[in-house]
Design a protein around this motif. Sequence first.
Motif, PDB file in Angstrom:
ATOM      1  N   LEU A 424      -2.305  16.317  14.247  1.00 21.36           N
ATOM      2  CA  LEU A 424      -3.101  15.379  14.117  1.00 21.36           C
ATOM      3  C   LEU A 424      -3.365  15.147  15.752  1.00 21.36           C
ATOM      4  CD1 LEU A 424      -1.537  12.971  11.565  1.00 21.36           C
ATOM      5  CD2 LEU A 424      -3.560  14.703  11.284  1.00 21.36           C
ATOM      6  N   SER A 425      -5.364  14.704  15.566  1.00 25.22           N
ATOM      7  CA  SER A 425      -5.373  14.169  17.056  1.00 25.22           C
ATOM      8  C   SER A 425      -5.186  12.603  16.664  1.00 25.22           C
ATOM      9  CB  SER A 425      -6.856  14.728  17.127  1.00 25.22           C
ATOM     10  OG  SER A 425      -7.355  13.554  16.071  1.00 25.22           O
ATOM     11  N   GLU A 426      -5.462  12.169  18.550  1.00 23.67           N
ATOM     12  CA  GLU A 426      -5.426  10.338  17.467  1.00 23.67           C
ATOM     13  C   GLU A 426      -5.908   9.824  17.787  1.00 23.67           C
ATOM     14  OE1 GLU A 426      -2.893   8.221  20.198  1.00 23.67           O
ATOM     15  OE2 GLU A 426      -2.221  10.276  20.184  1.00 23.67           O
ATOM     16  N   GLU A 427      -7.509  10.211  16.816  1.00 22.72           N
ATOM     17  CA  GLU A 427      -8.451   9.866  16.168  1.00 22.72           C
ATOM     18  C   GLU A 427      -7.506   9.825  14.395  1.00 22.72           C
ATOM     19  OE1 GLU A 427     -13.416   9.689  14.731  1.00 22.72           O
ATOM     20  OE2 GLU A 427     -12.627  11.479  16.695  1.00 22.72           O
ATOM     21  N   GLU A 428      -7.214  11.027  14.754  1.00 20.15           N
ATOM     22  CA  GLU A 428      -6.259  10.833  13.005  1.00 20.15           C
ATOM     23  C   GLU A 428      -5.239  10.420  12.634  1.00 20.15           C
ATOM     24  OE1 GLU A 428      -7.861  15.781  11.950  1.00 20.15           O
ATOM     25  OE2 GLU A 428      -6.231  15.138  13.334  1.00 20.15           O
ATOM     26  N   ILE A 429      -4.437  10.001  13.641  1.00 21.15           N
ATOM     27  CA  ILE A 429      -3.566   9.292  13.905  1.00 21.15           C
ATOM     28  C   ILE A 429      -3.439   7.952  13.624  1.00 21.15           C
ATOM     29  CG2 ILE A 429      -1.416   8.407  15.268  1.00 21.15           C
ATOM     30  CD1 ILE A 429      -0.909  10.851  16.788  1.00 21.15           C
ATOM     31  N   ALA A 430      -4.677   7.302  14.625  1.00 20.63           N
ATOM     32  CA  ALA A 430      -5.335   5.946  14.434  1.00 20.63           C
ATOM     33  C   ALA A 430      -5.464   5.357  12.811  1.00 20.63           C
ATOM     34  CB  ALA A 430      -6.468   5.655  15.253  1.00 20.63           C
ATOM     35  N   GLU A 431      -6.380   6.690  11.847  1.00 20.25           N
ATOM     36  CA  GLU A 431      -6.945   6.352  10.680  1.00 20.25           C
ATOM     37  C   GLU A 431      -5.836   6.500   9.725  1.00 20.25           C
ATOM     38  OE1 GLU A 431     -10.282   8.564   7.792  1.00 20.25           O
ATOM     39  OE2 GLU A 431      -9.378   9.746   9.667  1.00 20.25           O
ATOM     40  N   ARG A 432      -4.881   6.920   9.604  1.00 14.64           N
ATOM     41  CA  ARG A 432      -3.998   7.867   9.095  1.00 14.64           C
ATOM     42  C   ARG A 432      -2.618   5.952   9.198  1.00 14.64           C
ATOM     43  NH1 ARG A 432      -6.348  11.206   9.084  1.00 14.64           N
ATOM     44  NH2 ARG A 432      -5.721  13.817   7.541  1.00 14.64           N
ATOM     45  N   GLY A 433      -3.163   5.448  10.488  1.00 13.28           N
ATOM     46  CA  GLY A 433      -1.926   4.356  10.420  1.00 13.28           C
ATOM     47  C   GLY A 433      -2.980   3.363   9.975  1.00 13.28           C
ATOM     48  N   ALA A 434      -3.802   2.861  10.264  1.00  7.60           N
ATOM     49  CA  ALA A 434      -4.815   2.417   9.546  1.00  7.60           C
ATOM     50  C   ALA A 434      -4.452   2.392   7.659  1.00  7.60           C
ATOM     51  CB  ALA A 434      -6.267   2.096   9.544  1.00  7.60           C
ATOM     52  N   GLN A 435      -4.784   3.358   7.397  1.00 12.43           N
ATOM     53  CA  GLN A 435      -4.335   3.606   5.950  1.00 12.43           C
ATOM     54  C   GLN A 435      -2.727   3.268   5.002  1.00 12.43           C
ATOM     55  OE1 GLN A 435      -5.964   7.762   5.432  1.00 12.43           O
ATOM     56  NE2 GLN A 435      -8.051   7.345   5.495  1.00 12.43           N
ATOM     57  N   VAL A 436      -2.147   4.072   6.251  1.00 11.61           N
ATOM     58  CA  VAL A 436      -0.563   4.123   5.672  1.00 11.61           C
ATOM     59  C   VAL A 436      -0.128   2.405   5.839  1.00 11.61           C
ATOM     60  CG1 VAL A 436       2.037   4.325   6.721  1.00 11.61           C
ATOM     61  CG2 VAL A 436       0.286   6.093   6.301  1.00 11.61           C
ATOM     62  N   GLY A 437      -0.689   1.983   7.016  1.00 10.99           N
ATOM     63  CA  GLY A 437      -0.223   0.654   7.502  1.00 10.99           C
ATOM     64  C   GLY A 437      -0.854  -0.485   6.419  1.00 10.99           C
ATOM     65  N   ILE A 438      -1.774  -0.810   6.126  1.00  9.58           N
ATOM     66  CA  ILE A 438      -2.840  -1.090   4.394  1.00  9.58           C
ATOM     67  C   ILE A 438      -2.141  -1.221   3.652  1.00  9.58           C
ATOM     68  CG2 ILE A 438      -4.623  -1.735   3.391  1.00  9.58           C
ATOM     69  CD1 ILE A 438      -4.449  -3.156   6.838  1.00  9.58           C
ATOM     70  N   GLY A 439      -1.720   0.428   3.125  1.00 11.60           N
ATOM     71  CA  GLY A 439      -1.083   0.587   1.574  1.00 11.60           C
ATOM     72  C   GLY A 439       0.457  -0.018   1.779  1.00 11.60           C
ATOM     73  N   ALA A 440       1.006  -0.156   2.790  1.00 15.62           N
ATOM     74  CA  ALA A 440       2.499  -0.989   3.397  1.00 15.62           C
ATOM     75  C   ALA A 440       2.937  -2.161   2.436  1.00 15.62           C
ATOM     76  CB  ALA A 440       2.751  -0.627   4.004  1.00 15.62           C
ATOM     77  N   VAL A 441       1.629  -2.844   3.577  1.00 18.15           N
ATOM     78  CA  VAL A 441       1.155  -4.419   2.545  1.00 18.15           C
ATOM     79  C   VAL A 441       1.223  -4.165   1.317  1.00 18.15           C
ATOM     80  CG1 VAL A 441      -0.105  -6.631   3.377  1.00 18.15           C
ATOM     81  CG2 VAL A 441       0.798  -4.577   5.421  1.00 18.15           C
ATOM     82  N   LYS A 442      -0.284  -4.005   1.120  1.00 21.97           N
ATOM     83  CA  LYS A 442      -0.961  -3.844  -0.695  1.00 21.97           C
ATOM     84  C   LYS A 442       0.440  -3.325  -1.448  1.00 21.97           C
ATOM     85  CE  LYS A 442      -6.048  -3.328   0.030  1.00 21.97           C
ATOM     86  NZ  LYS A 442      -6.725  -2.481  -0.292  1.00 21.97           N
ATOM     87  N   TYR A 443       1.172  -2.156  -1.454  1.00 24.40           N
ATOM     88  CA  TYR A 443       2.069  -2.236  -2.318  1.00 24.40           C
ATOM     89  C   TYR A 443       3.183  -2.954  -2.389  1.00 24.40           C
ATOM     90  CZ  TYR A 443       5.057   1.627  -4.208  1.00 24.40           C
ATOM     91  OH  TYR A 443       5.731   1.998  -5.779  1.00 24.40           O
ATOM     92  N   ALA A 444       3.674  -3.212  -1.123  1.00 25.94           N
ATOM     93  CA  ALA A 444       5.076  -4.165  -1.301  1.00 25.94           C
ATOM     94  C   ALA A 444       4.231  -5.304  -2.120  1.00 25.94           C
ATOM     95  CB  ALA A 444       5.083  -5.041  -0.093  1.00 25.94           C
ATOM     96  N   ASP A 445       3.358  -5.996  -1.929  1.00 32.47           N
ATOM     97  CA  ASP A 445       3.349  -6.922  -2.539  1.00 32.47           C
ATOM     98  C   ASP A 445       2.435  -6.531  -4.767  1.00 32.47           C
ATOM     99  OD1 ASP A 445       1.445  -9.129  -4.272  1.00 32.47           O
ATOM    100  OD2 ASP A 445       0.872  -9.542  -2.248  1.00 32.47           O
ATOM    101  N   LEU A 446       1.738  -4.952  -4.292  1.00 30.24           N
ATOM    102  CA  LEU A 446       1.656  -4.992  -5.717  1.00 30.24           C
ATOM    103  C   LEU A 446       2.866  -4.379  -6.731  1.00 30.24           C
ATOM    104  CD1 LEU A 446      -1.385  -3.420  -5.202  1.00 30.24           C
ATOM    105  CD2 LEU A 446      -1.294  -5.280  -6.684  1.00 30.24           C
ATOM    106  N   SER A 447       4.185  -4.232  -5.927  1.00 33.86           N
ATOM    107  CA  SER A 447       5.458  -3.498  -6.876  1.00 33.86           C
ATOM    108  C   SER A 447       5.790  -4.872  -6.834  1.00 33.86           C
ATOM    109  CB  SER A 447       6.160  -2.453  -6.059  1.00 33.86           C
ATOM    110  OG  SER A 447       6.581  -3.178  -4.091  1.00 33.86           O
ATOM    111  N   THR A 448       5.835  -5.736  -6.839  1.00 29.47           N
ATOM    112  CA  THR A 448       6.181  -6.606  -7.397  1.00 29.47           C
ATOM    113  C   THR A 448       5.678  -7.469  -8.330  1.00 29.47           C
ATOM    114  OG1 THR A 448       7.515  -7.322  -4.722  1.00 29.47           O
ATOM    115  CG2 THR A 448       7.676  -9.438  -6.235  1.00 29.47           C
TER     116      THR A 448
END
Length: 587
Positions: A424-448
Amino acid sequence: MASVTSLSDSVQQHLASALSATLPEAADADPLLRRSDRADFQANGILALAKKTKANPRELATQVVSQVVTGEVIKDVEVSGPGFLNITIADKAITKNLAARYADDTGRLGVPFAKSSGTTVIDYAQPNVAKEMHVGHLRSAVIGDSVVQLLEFTGENVVRRHHIGDWGTQFGMLIQYLDEHPHELDHKAAEVTGEEAMSNLDRLYKAARKLFDSDEEFKTRARRRVVDLQAGDEHTLAMWQKFVDESKIYFFSVFEKLDMEVRDPDIVGESGYNDMLAETCRLLEESGVAVRSEGALCVFFDDVKGPDGNPVPLIVQKSDGGYGYAATDLSAIRDRVFNLKANSLVYVVDARQSLHFKMVFETARRAGWLNDDVKAFQLAFGTVLGKDGKPFKTREGETVRLVDLLDEAIDRASAVVREKAQDLSEEEIAERGAQVGIGAVKYADLSTSANRDYKFDLDQMVSLNGDTSVYLQYAYARIQSILRKAGEVRPAAHPELELHAAERALGLHLDGFAETVNEAATEYAPHKLAAYLYQLASLYTSFYDKCPVLKAETPEQVENRLFLCDVTARTLHRGMALLGIRTPERL
């Protein structure tokens, strides 16, 4: 494509026919079918039916079993215990059912549209103009967005409303200060980032507050300005609009970071109901729903009393003629019911406001604006807690800025992605990081469950293990990797093959997607979909461990297992999207 009949519905129909053949008067009896650890499905309805007809439950169950048609759908059915029916589904029925879902080119996986009950207005994501969004704004936005996705997916007509705080006495202070210091916001909005816009407003607010508290003459001018604002003075309104526009730049930047679509026409703040306030008060007073008490217009309730035992009213209009939140909220109900023609109003609002909304809804019912056909519901949510179990604050005891929290989640997730990254390029890592990070915050909320508090623990949220969005995203990415490695070999269903126990468990769970989505939508309960998806990822992991895919024994088995992989991936992708979470192809 037409919707796909689920296996549970097929079994239900078979049992209904068998019940009707055994006892004609039991044609409408509910077999009480559910998934079971003892078999694929278990039916418990015979016991209640036997009691009603004064029959021996086990004998009645045996008679019903003799009438059940086995073969295509049901492989075997046996009586268990006092009269339960244990049902085993035919392997070919599982595969055929999934093949029908797989063939749905609409991306709905055969999920039917529910019969629309009309129009639902969802009030969520309600930030305040000229104020930064903090952690307390997170849950309304995330939960509301997922409920919108669920309802729209199941066929409901949804109207989104963001009831922003854009009115009140503080605007007199801000407008007056800006009028006297006209260059404080002297820039073109398009050139400013959301962060810069809020930084400008924050600086302006602090300067105005300092002057307001120290200069009596300025305080007098500011209060006079509030009167001008409420009276609709043209110049004052133009200044007020500057604050709203500046704040929207910021709001949109935060919602974009949250990977949420917020559309400008859906933002109808407190100011949007100004023209209705006087009429709302008149209607309530003329109907006797509200009465004057010490000069204020109030609504009283038998069950709402203060510590002293005296009634605590809902104040619609203050004694000085000013309007409270209740007048705005009641006017919003009138607008949503009579102009938007809604028959369902959902408010995604902090549980601490439950009493206020209980009183507002009851007032609207007394006025006839809400009734059996037009209902309002508060989807109350709990508090975001820190690791210490106390309301989430910074070390200095300040409320946590939402942007800071999201940025930290993205940073943590990017570190996890970088560690696992393959090509993965740095650009792809940044894009995936945003998708994973925001997903993590949302899922922690929505799984409760929404009404429960939950602990905000980023270490746990971005973990690859346990009930996290990263675990689900990783399962999806793993499947995509397998499909890529398969090369020319394509997924294909083979109903003639016998299934391994892990394949059967995965297939039966996949069949429950439509039922889960409809339940989550009907109950405004995204956590039920989150729980389903976590179990799906867990069952896939078990299947992956026990059933070789690319190295299966025969070409047909390879194709069938690739097919199971792909149906799982599509279900994860669709389900996560309904939670507002991305599923990257590679992690």
